[in-house]
Design a protein around this motif. Structure first.
Motif, short mmCIF file in Angstrom:
data_model
loop_
_atom_site.label_atom_id
_atom_site.label_comp_id
_atom_site.label_asym_id
_atom_site.label_seq_id
_atom_site.Cartn_x
_atom_site.Cartn_y
_atom_site.Cartn_z
N CYS A 1 0.52 -1.58 -0.16
CA CYS A 1 -0.09 0.06 -0.37
C CYS A 1 0.95 0.98 -0.46
O CYS A 1 1.72 1.45 0.15
CB CYS A 1 -0.51 0.21 1.14
N ASP B 1 -4.21 5.41 -1.39
CA ASP B 1 -4.94 4.23 -1.82
C ASP B 1 -5.80 3.90 -0.79
O ASP B 1 -5.42 3.41 0.30
CB ASP B 1 -3.66 3.46 -2.33
N LYS C 1 -8.05 2.18 -0.52
CA LYS C 1 -9.12 0.77 0.03
C LYS C 1 -7.97 0.33 -0.16
O LYS C 1 -8.51 -1.36 -0.58
CB LYS C 1 -9.95 1.03 -1.60
N CYS C 2 -7.06 0.10 -0.18
CA CYS C 2 -5.55 -1.11 -0.48
C CYS C 2 -5.88 -1.60 0.79
O CYS C 2 -6.30 -1.07 2.04
CB CYS C 2 -4.49 -0.35 -0.34
N ASN C 3 -5.65 -3.54 0.97
CA ASN C 3 -6.18 -3.89 1.76
C ASN C 3 -7.08 -3.64 2.47
O ASN C 3 -7.11 -3.98 4.07
CB ASN C 3 -4.82 -4.43 2.84
N GLY D 1 -4.72 -0.44 5.04
CA GLY D 1 -3.67 -0.33 4.38
C GLY D 1 -2.63 -1.29 4.86
O GLY D 1 -2.57 -2.43 5.12
N ASN D 2 -1.16 -1.06 4.90
CA ASN D 2 -0.30 -2.10 5.13
C ASN D 2 -0.44 -2.36 6.75
O ASN D 2 -0.75 -1.84 7.76
CB ASN D 2 1.12 -1.77 5.03
N HIS E 1 -1.78 0.65 9.01
CA HIS E 1 -2.42 1.92 8.96
C HIS E 1 -0.24 2.31 8.70
O HIS E 1 -0.19 3.28 8.67
CB HIS E 1 -3.08 3.31 8.69
N THR F 1 -0.79 4.28 5.84
CA THR F 1 -1.58 3.98 4.21
C THR F 1 -2.57 3.58 4.44
O THR F 1 -3.80 3.57 5.45
CB THR F 1 -0.42 3.11 3.83
N GLY F 2 -3.92 2.82 3.47
CA GLY F 2 -5.31 2.61 3.73
C GLY F 2 -5.78 4.30 3.89
O GLY F 2 -5.48 4.84 4.08
#
Length: 120
Positions: free
Chosen positions: A25, A29, A31-33, A37-38, A55, A79-80
């Motif tokens: 991620c 982004d 919508k990632c995972n 996120g990560n 995240h 992230t996420g």
């Protein structure tokens, strides 16, 4: 949610085995995972506890790996699906935080989350 600073180390809350991790991620982004996120999920040996860390900027462990309490498992990121807030400095780090959860049972698969302060 916790904020220490973008890139700050994240440590395992207790001994266990990495149940799952998600990577790949990038910031923005949402919508990632699935919005996480990560992320990392650790299965702990006692009472069917799992911890989930979301995240992250980076993930330093893989599924199946054994981890020790206090071991660095990743770094704080954004992230996420994070809510961007520039109050913490540079807008490139907006939304940076660790979303930490303690579960009894597998997260999002029949388990339920509990307040981590109830066991410490």
């Amino acid at each position: 949610d916790f904020y220490v600073g973008h890139g700050a180390p994240i440590y395992a809350a207790n001994n266990g085995t990495v149940y799952a991790s998600g990577t790949g991620c990038i910031r923005g982004d949402v919508k990632c995972n699935g919005g996480r996120g990560n992320y990392i999920i650790i299965q702990h040996n006692a009472k069917n506890y799992y911890t989930q860390y979301m995240h992250l900027s980076s993930v330093n462990v893989k599924a199946g790996q054994t981890v020790a309490r206090g071991q660095k498992i990743g770094t704080m990121g954004n992230t996420g699906h994070v809510v961007p807030t520039p109050r913490y400095g540079s807008s490139s780090y907006a939304g940076t935080h660790l979303h930490f959860e303690l579960w009894v049972g597998i997260p999002n698969r029949g388990g339920y989350h509990i307040n981590p302060y109830t066991i410490y």
